[in-house]
Write a protein that holds these residues in place. Structure first.
Motif, PDB file in Angstrom:
ATOM      1  N   ASP A 380       0.808  -1.222   0.000  1.00 18.85           N
ATOM      2  CA  ASP A 380       0.000   0.000   0.000  1.00 18.85           C
ATOM      3  C   ASP A 380       0.839   1.269   0.000  1.00 18.85           C
ATOM      4  OD1 ASP A 380      -2.327  -1.463   0.029  1.00 18.85           O
ATOM      5  OD2 ASP A 380      -2.489  -1.470   2.215  1.00 18.85           O
ATOM      6  N   THR A 381       2.024   1.207   0.606  1.00 24.19           N
ATOM      7  CA  THR A 381       2.789   2.443   0.790  1.00 24.19           C
ATOM      8  C   THR A 381       4.202   2.396   0.212  1.00 24.19           C
ATOM      9  OG1 THR A 381       3.576   1.704   2.967  1.00 24.19           O
ATOM     10  CG2 THR A 381       1.539   2.994   2.900  1.00 24.19           C
ATOM     11  N   GLY A 382       4.583   1.311  -0.413  1.00 20.90           N
ATOM     12  CA  GLY A 382       5.945   1.175  -0.908  1.00 20.90           C
ATOM     13  C   GLY A 382       6.049   1.294  -2.413  1.00 20.90           C
ATOM     14  N   LEU A 383       7.239   1.648  -2.862  1.00 22.37           N
ATOM     15  CA  LEU A 383       7.500   1.802  -4.286  1.00 22.37           C
ATOM     16  C   LEU A 383       8.922   1.354  -4.580  1.00 22.37           C
ATOM     17  CD1 LEU A 383       5.673   3.043  -6.515  1.00 22.37           C
ATOM     18  CD2 LEU A 383       7.014   5.134  -6.295  1.00 22.37           C
ATOM     19  N   LEU A 384       9.076   0.531  -5.613  1.00 24.34           N
ATOM     20  CA  LEU A 384      10.390   0.128  -6.109  1.00 24.34           C
ATOM     21  C   LEU A 384      10.664   0.932  -7.372  1.00 24.34           C
ATOM     22  CD1 LEU A 384       9.978  -3.756  -5.784  1.00 24.34           C
ATOM     23  CD2 LEU A 384      10.663  -2.113  -4.015  1.00 24.34           C
ATOM     24  N   ILE A 385      11.791   1.602  -7.425  1.00 24.10           N
ATOM     25  CA  ILE A 385      12.078   2.524  -8.525  1.00 24.10           C
ATOM     26  C   ILE A 385      13.307   2.029  -9.287  1.00 24.10           C
ATOM     27  CG2 ILE A 385      12.605   4.907  -9.145  1.00 24.10           C
ATOM     28  CD1 ILE A 385      11.376   5.712  -6.417  1.00 24.10           C
ATOM     29  N   PHE A 386      13.149   1.787 -10.578  1.00 26.24           N
ATOM     30  CA  PHE A 386      14.234   1.329 -11.454  1.00 26.24           C
ATOM     31  C   PHE A 386      14.507   2.418 -12.490  1.00 26.24           C
ATOM     32  CE2 PHE A 386      12.030  -2.299  -9.787  1.00 26.24           C
ATOM     33  CZ  PHE A 386      13.011  -3.245  -9.507  1.00 26.24           C
ATOM     34  N   THR A 387      15.753   2.860 -12.572  1.00 23.48           N
ATOM     35  CA  THR A 387      16.125   3.908 -13.517  1.00 23.48           C
ATOM     36  C   THR A 387      17.065   3.352 -14.574  1.00 23.48           C
ATOM     37  OG1 THR A 387      15.895   5.608 -11.811  1.00 23.48           O
ATOM     38  CG2 THR A 387      17.180   6.186 -13.760  1.00 23.48           C
ATOM     39  N   PHE A 388      16.757   3.669 -15.838  1.00 23.12           N
ATOM     40  CA  PHE A 388      17.581   3.232 -16.964  1.00 23.12           C
ATOM     41  C   PHE A 388      18.158   4.457 -17.667  1.00 23.12           C
ATOM     42  CE2 PHE A 388      15.116  -0.477 -16.134  1.00 23.12           C
ATOM     43  CZ  PHE A 388      15.843  -1.555 -16.630  1.00 23.12           C
ATOM     44  N   LYS A 389      19.465   4.399 -17.952  1.00 24.16           N
ATOM     45  CA  LYS A 389      20.135   5.434 -18.732  1.00 24.16           C
ATOM     46  C   LYS A 389      20.697   4.818 -19.998  1.00 24.16           C
ATOM     47  CE  LYS A 389      21.686   8.889 -15.335  1.00 24.16           C
ATOM     48  NZ  LYS A 389      22.860   9.564 -14.750  1.00 24.16           N
ATOM     49  N   ASP A 390      20.407   5.449 -21.120  1.00 20.62           N
ATOM     50  CA  ASP A 390      20.915   4.966 -22.416  1.00 20.62           C
ATOM     51  C   ASP A 390      20.578   3.499 -22.627  1.00 20.62           C
ATOM     52  OD1 ASP A 390      22.069   7.499 -22.921  1.00 20.62           O
ATOM     53  OD2 ASP A 390      23.828   6.952 -21.723  1.00 20.62           O
ATOM     54  N   GLY A 391      19.393   3.080 -22.177  1.00 17.61           N
ATOM     55  CA  GLY A 391      18.910   1.726 -22.430  1.00 17.61           C
ATOM     56  C   GLY A 391      19.433   0.665 -21.490  1.00 17.61           C
ATOM     57  N   LYS A 392      20.225   1.037 -20.477  1.00 13.95           N
ATOM     58  CA  LYS A 392      20.790   0.055 -19.545  1.00 13.95           C
ATOM     59  C   LYS A 392      20.412   0.410 -18.107  1.00 13.95           C
ATOM     60  CE  LYS A 392      22.886  -2.043 -22.934  1.00 13.95           C
ATOM     61  NZ  LYS A 392      22.407  -3.365 -23.411  1.00 13.95           N
ATOM     62  N   LEU A 393      20.320  -0.620 -17.249  1.00 10.75           N
ATOM     63  CA  LEU A 393      19.955  -0.405 -15.858  1.00 10.75           C
ATOM     64  C   LEU A 393      21.007   0.447 -15.161  1.00 10.75           C
ATOM     65  CD1 LEU A 393      18.001  -1.032 -13.537  1.00 10.75           C
ATOM     66  CD2 LEU A 393      19.353  -3.087 -13.070  1.00 10.75           C
ATOM     67  N   PHE A 394      20.555   1.499 -14.501  1.00  7.24           N
ATOM     68  CA  PHE A 394      21.465   2.437 -13.849  1.00  7.24           C
ATOM     69  C   PHE A 394      21.345   2.387 -12.323  1.00  7.24           C
ATOM     70  CE2 PHE A 394      22.240   6.700 -12.063  1.00  7.24           C
ATOM     71  CZ  PHE A 394      23.577   6.822 -12.389  1.00  7.24           C
ATOM     72  N   SER A 395      20.111   2.378 -11.788  1.00  6.50           N
ATOM     73  CA  SER A 395      19.963   2.400 -10.342  1.00  6.50           C
ATOM     74  C   SER A 395      18.635   1.796  -9.898  1.00  6.50           C
ATOM     75  CB  SER A 395      20.065   3.836  -9.810  1.00  6.50           C
ATOM     76  OG  SER A 395      18.955   4.604 -10.214  1.00  6.50           O
ATOM     77  N   TYR A 396      18.623   1.390  -8.628  1.00  5.23           N
ATOM     78  CA  TYR A 396      17.413   0.908  -7.945  1.00  5.23           C
ATOM     79  C   TYR A 396      17.254   1.708  -6.661  1.00  5.23           C
ATOM     80  CZ  TYR A 396      14.819  -1.853  -4.532  1.00  5.23           C
ATOM     81  OH  TYR A 396      13.946  -2.240  -3.556  1.00  5.23           O
ATOM     82  N   GLU A 397      16.012   1.967  -6.294  1.00  2.45           N
ATOM     83  CA  GLU A 397      15.737   2.683  -5.042  1.00  2.45           C
ATOM     84  C   GLU A 397      14.388   2.235  -4.511  1.00  2.45           C
ATOM     85  OE1 GLU A 397      15.256   7.342  -3.495  1.00  2.45           O
ATOM     86  OE2 GLU A 397      15.966   6.881  -5.521  1.00  2.45           O
ATOM     87  N   CYS A 398      14.257   2.153  -3.200  1.00  2.00           N
ATOM     88  CA  CYS A 398      12.944   1.915  -2.610  1.00  2.00           C
ATOM     89  C   CYS A 398      12.531   3.154  -1.840  1.00  2.00           C
ATOM     90  CB  CYS A 398      12.944   0.692  -1.707  1.00  2.00           C
ATOM     91  SG  CYS A 398      13.665   0.964  -0.080  1.00  2.00           S
ATOM     92  N   MET A 399      11.242   3.381  -1.764  1.00  2.00           N
ATOM     93  CA  MET A 399      10.745   4.503  -0.973  1.00  2.00           C
ATOM     94  C   MET A 399       9.393   4.131  -0.394  1.00  2.00           C
ATOM     95  SD  MET A 399       9.217   7.405  -3.529  1.00  2.00           S
ATOM     96  CE  MET A 399       8.236   8.031  -2.176  1.00  2.00           C
ATOM     97  N   TYR A 400       8.996   4.873   0.624  1.00  2.00           N
ATOM     98  CA  TYR A 400       7.682   4.705   1.225  1.00  2.00           C
ATOM     99  C   TYR A 400       6.985   6.056   1.230  1.00  2.00           C
ATOM    100  CZ  TYR A 400       9.368   0.160   2.695  1.00  2.00           C
ATOM    101  OH  TYR A 400       9.864  -1.115   2.695  1.00  2.00           O
ATOM    102  N   TYR A 401       5.699   6.026   0.906  1.00  2.00           N
ATOM    103  CA  TYR A 401       4.932   7.280   0.862  1.00  2.00           C
ATOM    104  C   TYR A 401       4.837   7.888   2.252  1.00  2.00           C
ATOM    105  CZ  TYR A 401       3.349   5.508  -3.646  1.00  2.00           C
ATOM    106  OH  TYR A 401       3.285   5.006  -4.930  1.00  2.00           O
ATOM    107  N   CYS A 402       5.000   9.207   2.305  1.00  2.00           N
ATOM    108  CA  CYS A 402       4.826   9.908   3.586  1.00  2.00           C
ATOM    109  C   CYS A 402       3.330  10.039   3.883  1.00  2.00           C
ATOM    110  CB  CYS A 402       5.444  11.301   3.509  1.00  2.00           C
ATOM    111  SG  CYS A 402       7.246  11.270   3.333  1.00  2.00           S
TER     112      CYS A 402
END
Length: 402
Positions: A380-402
């Motif tokens: 309900d409150t979490g999010l997994l964030i995947f960022t791609f740069k130039d077509g390749k995986l760059f970073s992962y981050e998790c966050m929770y809604y305030c």
């Protein structure tokens, strides 16, 4: 030259400025009612601009009937005497002209307008020669406290105390664009006015990426109108693939079951790390450095007590009833770091199209921004964030809604 200017019961010390841009960090005072900024002292016919109720102004001098001030975009002129305040209370004054200071249908938002063009350059100073600091999105809402009334005037849209200044020209702002309005304008121009057709279909695509519900239609129109035109920035077939995947998103219960079955975990130095089950002992074994605090960690009910990190990994720990457990907070991929979802092992060489093909029905995306950012809902409150740069995986981050 310093002067003392009397404001109610208080005295404010102020000084003269020669530069157009406001000095960072300085605190303004605020108007109590809307009014005009005049170019010259005592000449109320030569108007530079118009300011809103509670516009921030920086006092430079005082005459018998006027204050000399600098407004947020750097313009210097004169305003008629009125009570000036040290704080803002979110009020408007009688007769404030809505054509300059739209406060929304409910009437209590900040005065605002919306960006009317795609990828508008936002500048560090109010000049086209200034370096761009970012690009504003189509339909981005911009709060406005001062409107220049001369040609090609700039408005200030950065942080309140000018520590990270941002400027755009007022001529690129207007009413909020709706998908329906842009679609109507696009269909009216299609096949009749090539320049307007391409402009409107570009807007249509961008708005659809933010709204999502009309995405496939907008992308198909974009493909039709741009047939034979090379655009290296846009892979429309890839975008259509993602739109197809979005349309297959399962219901909440099935979504959560599918995510759990993927058995999300991480691999670092041949050690498998399972989110929520990472132990303090594992971190010591991996020789990660313990740090007291990580900047910009959101306080959202889950407030980690301490962290371990490498240059590319941040693991956040908490202790509950004597049990120490950790979660991967951030990970970038440049030194063998791996994230595992189902049968997919993803490292710095992992391809964006593979990710969309495999997990597209679980994703939402910020596609218009660059680099591309994908979200997977985690409860309900979490999010997994995947960022791609130039077509390749760059970073992962998790966050929770305030």
């Amino acid at each position: 030259m310093l002067k003392k200017i009397l404001l109610g019961a208080g005295i404010i010390h102020c000084c003269f400025y020669n530069s157009m841009a406001q000095s960072p960090g300085q605190h303004p005072v605020y108007t109590s009612e809307w009014g005009h900024l005049f170019r010259d002292q005592g000449n109320n016919k030569d108007i530079l601009g118009i300011f809103s109720t509670e516009a921030p102004v920086y006092l430079l001098d005082s005459t018998g009937t006027q204050y000399k001030v600098q407004v947020s975009n750097g313009d210097i002129g004169f305003i008629d005497h009125q009570p000036l305040q040290k704080t803002m209370r979110g009020k408007s004054s009688a007769g404030e002209p809505a054509q300059y200071f739209n406060r929304g249908s409910q009437g209590f938002q900040c005065p605002h307008f919306y960006v009317q063009v795609s990828e508008l350059r936002v500048r560090k100073a109010p000049t086209t020669e200034s370096i761009p600091v970012r690009r504003a999105a189509l339909n981005e809402m911009v709060c406005i406290d001062y409107v220049p009334l001369y040609q090609d005037g700039w408005i200030y849209m950065g942080d309140h105390f000018h520590e990270n200044p941002e400027y755009i020209q007022m001529k690129y702002l207007g009413a909020e664009l709706t998908y329906e309005k842009v679609l109507k304008d696009y269909l009216a121009a299609k096949g009749k006015d090539r320049e307007k057709e391409l402009s409107q279909v570009g807007r249509l695509r961008e708005i659809a990426w933010f709204e999502d519900k009309n995405l496939k239609q907008a992308l198909q129109y974009w493909k039709e109108s741009n047939t034979g035109i090379e655009n290296p920035k846009i892979d429309i077939d890839f975008e259509l693939l993602l739109a197809d995947q979005f349309a297959k998103k399962p219901g909440t219960e099935a979504y959560e079951k599918k995510l759990k079955a993927l058995n999300l975990h991480f691999i670092w130095k041949e050690t498998a790390l399972f989110d929520g089950k990472i132990t303090d002992a594992q971190m010591k074994q991996l020789e990660m450095q313990k740090v007291k605090d990580i900047p910009n960690v959101p306080e959202c009910g889950w407030e980690p007590q301490y962290f371990y990190r490498t240059p590319n990994i941040i693991i956040a720990f908490e202790e509950y009833k004597g049990k120490v457990s950790g979660s991967i907070y951030k990970m970038s991929f440049s030194n063998g770091e791996t994230i595992v979802l189902g049968n997919e092992r993803m490292d710095s060489g992992y391809d964006e199209k593979n990710f969309v093909t495999r997990f597209g029905d679980m994703l939402s995306a910020r596609w218009i921004s660059s680099p591309h950012e994908y979200h997977i809902q985690n409860g309900d409150t979490g999010l997994l964030i995947f960022t791609f740069k130039d077509g390749k995986l760059f970073s992962y981050e998790c966050m929770y809604y305030c």
